[in-house]
Write a protein that holds these residues in place. Sequence first.
Motif, short mmCIF file in Angstrom:
data_model
loop_
_atom_site.label_atom_id
_atom_site.label_comp_id
_atom_site.label_asym_id
_atom_site.label_seq_id
_atom_site.Cartn_x
_atom_site.Cartn_y
_atom_site.Cartn_z
N ALA A 29 0.40 -0.68 0.32
CA ALA A 29 0.10 -0.05 -0.31
C ALA A 29 0.87 1.08 0.51
N LEU A 30 0.37 2.50 -0.90
CA LEU A 30 1.26 3.01 -0.44
C LEU A 30 0.30 4.21 0.43
N GLY A 31 0.73 5.81 0.65
CA GLY A 31 0.24 6.37 2.22
C GLY A 31 1.01 7.80 1.63
N GLU A 80 11.00 19.18 -1.77
CA GLU A 80 10.12 19.25 -0.70
C GLU A 80 8.55 18.36 -0.95
N GLY A 81 7.67 18.72 -0.04
CA GLY A 81 6.31 18.25 -0.44
C GLY A 81 5.77 17.26 0.32
N PHE A 82 5.15 16.26 0.59
CA PHE A 82 4.26 15.80 1.47
C PHE A 82 4.58 14.53 0.80
N VAL A 83 5.93 13.62 1.89
CA VAL A 83 6.22 12.22 1.50
C VAL A 83 5.23 11.13 0.90
N THR A 84 5.83 10.17 0.24
CA THR A 84 4.81 9.08 0.07
C THR A 84 5.21 8.16 0.22
N LEU A 85 4.99 7.04 1.18
CA LEU A 85 5.58 6.15 1.91
C LEU A 85 4.36 4.58 1.90
N GLU A 86 5.62 3.41 1.24
CA GLU A 86 5.23 2.71 0.74
C GLU A 86 5.21 1.01 1.80
N PHE A 87 4.01 0.52 1.62
CA PHE A 87 3.80 -0.64 3.34
C PHE A 87 4.36 -1.53 2.80
N SER A 88 4.79 -2.90 3.29
CA SER A 88 4.21 -3.78 2.85
C SER A 88 3.94 -5.10 3.97
N VAL A 90 1.98 17.02 -3.45
CA VAL A 90 0.90 17.07 -2.48
C VAL A 90 0.09 15.81 -2.06
N ASP A 91 -0.60 14.70 -2.95
CA ASP A 91 -0.59 13.75 -2.86
C ASP A 91 -0.38 12.76 -3.19
N ILE A 92 -0.69 11.05 -2.61
CA ILE A 92 0.29 10.10 -2.69
C ILE A 92 0.72 10.23 -4.43
N THR A 93 1.78 9.70 -4.71
CA THR A 93 2.94 10.37 -5.93
C THR A 93 3.05 8.54 -6.54
N LEU A 94 2.43 8.12 -7.42
CA LEU A 94 3.12 7.20 -7.93
C LEU A 94 4.39 7.60 -8.69
N PRO A 95 5.03 6.20 -9.41
CA PRO A 95 5.98 6.31 -10.19
C PRO A 95 5.51 7.43 -11.54
#
Length: 188
Positions: A88-90, A129-137, A179-184
């Motif tokens: 999941a991405l957050g 700078e920005g909101f950090v996209t987090l990758e969870f497994s 700004v939002d969750i960012t995909l590759p």
Amino acid sequence: MILSDKQIKKLITEQEMISPFEETINTGISYGVSSYGFDAKLSNKMFFFDKELNEHLILDPKNIKEKDGFFHVLESNDFFIVPPYSFALGKTKEYFKIPSDVLALCIGKSTYARCGLILNVTPLEPGWEGFVTLEFSNSTPFPIKLYVDEGVCQFVFFQGDEQCEVTYKDKLGKYMHQVDITLPKNKL
């Protein structure tokens, strides 16, 4: 040199490195400034892989778009459930502005790691700078609950002895100002 709580607070105050900023809170899963880091909070939106996708589908990191249906989006004000053996991405609730002489590394919190949740985040480079996209497994056969507005990861900050020649901002990095969750994505 790794930055201490006092140095981190100074950068937050003088350079608005993290916003919004809250002092250390130890109720629930802690967040805020720690001895040598900053525990960020999870925002209220996550992307989950669609489990019904064709088993022969190949995810191409050079060509993924949210509208392609690889992920479904959930929003919650309380928590998310990360299914067994899933990804999941957050994103962080905080916005980061990394100074040009600082590099930040993100690591998982032990509370979640002890449940089998693996966190991966690439370094926050100088000038990013920005909101950090987090990758969870989720590495377990059990669902794991992730709490919104509580600590989800820790950032550790390293300050260089001198300014780097080229910052992430200078090279017009493709994940600048998220700004939002960012995909590759490909470089534009």
